[in-house]
Design a protein around this motif. Structure first.
Motif, PDB file in Angstrom:
ATOM      1  N   TRP A 138       0.761  -1.150  -0.399  1.00 40.05           N
ATOM      2  CA  TRP A 138      -0.138   0.064  -0.208  1.00 40.05           C
ATOM      3  C   TRP A 138       0.522   1.267   0.254  1.00 40.05           C
ATOM      4  CZ3 TRP A 138      -4.344  -1.943  -1.020  1.00 40.05           C
ATOM      5  CH2 TRP A 138      -4.744  -3.420  -0.177  1.00 40.05           C
ATOM      6  N   GLY A 139       0.284   1.987  -1.033  1.00 40.49           N
ATOM      7  CA  GLY A 139       0.872   3.660  -0.606  1.00 40.49           C
ATOM      8  C   GLY A 139       0.108   4.315  -0.576  1.00 40.49           C
ATOM      9  N   ILE A 190      -4.876   7.141  -1.886  1.00 43.52           N
ATOM     10  CA  ILE A 190      -4.033   5.198  -1.221  1.00 43.52           C
ATOM     11  C   ILE A 190      -4.431   5.150  -2.477  1.00 43.52           C
ATOM     12  CG2 ILE A 190      -4.083   3.926   0.166  1.00 43.52           C
ATOM     13  CD1 ILE A 190      -4.128   6.877   1.890  1.00 43.52           C
ATOM     14  N   HIS A 191      -3.286   4.294  -2.744  1.00 44.31           N
ATOM     15  CA  HIS A 191      -2.610   3.529  -3.498  1.00 44.31           C
ATOM     16  C   HIS A 191      -2.421   2.243  -3.190  1.00 44.31           C
ATOM     17  CE1 HIS A 191      -2.903   6.857  -6.720  1.00 44.31           C
ATOM     18  NE2 HIS A 191      -2.276   7.658  -5.876  1.00 44.31           N
ATOM     19  N   ARG A 192      -2.354   1.162  -3.946  1.00 46.84           N
ATOM     20  CA  ARG A 192      -2.196  -0.621  -4.048  1.00 46.84           C
ATOM     21  C   ARG A 192      -0.336  -0.035  -4.034  1.00 46.84           C
ATOM     22  NH1 ARG A 192      -5.511  -5.066  -5.359  1.00 46.84           N
ATOM     23  NH2 ARG A 192      -7.525  -4.897  -4.844  1.00 46.84           N
ATOM     24  N   GLY A 193       0.147  -0.338  -3.798  1.00 44.67           N
ATOM     25  CA  GLY A 193       1.414  -0.180  -4.144  1.00 44.67           C
ATOM     26  C   GLY A 193       2.366  -0.660  -6.142  1.00 44.67           C
ATOM     27  N   ARG A 245      -8.006   1.334  -7.253  1.00 41.83           N
ATOM     28  CA  ARG A 245      -9.302   0.941  -5.898  1.00 41.83           C
ATOM     29  C   ARG A 245      -8.883   0.165  -5.103  1.00 41.83           C
ATOM     30  NH1 ARG A 245     -13.286  -2.396  -9.459  1.00 41.83           N
ATOM     31  NH2 ARG A 245     -14.899  -2.188  -7.425  1.00 41.83           N
ATOM     32  N   PRO A 246      -8.401   0.531  -3.826  1.00 40.00           N
ATOM     33  CA  PRO A 246      -7.273   0.224  -2.917  1.00 40.00           C
ATOM     34  C   PRO A 246      -8.961   0.007  -1.485  1.00 40.00           C
ATOM     35  CG  PRO A 246      -6.557   2.374  -2.599  1.00 40.00           C
ATOM     36  CD  PRO A 246      -7.164   2.092  -3.916  1.00 40.00           C
TER      37      PRO A 246
END
Length: 124
Positions: free
Chosen positions: A66-67, A80-83, A115-116
């Motif tokens: 995650w980032g 917020i993003h998936r890595g 879409r986290p």
């Protein structure tokens, strides 16, 4: 011959190198899981540290799960993003899943591409 491999030697050698690296990663993960099963009272990673995936090749940066992309030029609000999201830009800060959930609950925007929130937030 029903084959999806390339016919030329350079590309076949590239695939061979990739397959060898990937097999080494799988074997290392198997060894780590076997070691963890032998010692169930110990954990491999501390819960405070963000989990990261192994590097995809030599001299490549590890990919966080995650980032957080801070608001700035090109990013109107904290996201917020998936890595492994392609839309993160170059300023992705690795964070834990718990922090990602907290940031989303505090109003951070979930990336429209990866879409986290679909994974991190409970379904109503």
């Amino acid at each position: 011959m029903d084959d999806d491999l390339p016919p030329d030697l350079p590309r076949l050698r590239t695939l061979e190198t990739w397959a060898d690296l990937f097999l080494r990663r799988v074997r290392a993960r198997i060894a780590a899981v076997e070691q963890q099963q032998k010692q169930p009272h110990q954990t491999l990673a501390s819960p405070a540290a963000p989990t990261v995936r192994p590097a995809a090749g030599p001299k490549r940066a590890r990919t966080p799960d995650w980032g957080l992309a801070e608001a700035g030029i090109g990013v109107p609000t904290t996201e917020i993003h998936r890595g492994d999201c392609w839309a993160t830009g170059k300023t992705l800060q690795p964070i834990t899943a718990e922090r990602a959930r907290a940031e989303l609950a505090d109003g951070a925007r979930a990336c429209d591409a990866c879409r986290p929130g679909a994974v991190l937030l409970p379904k109503p």
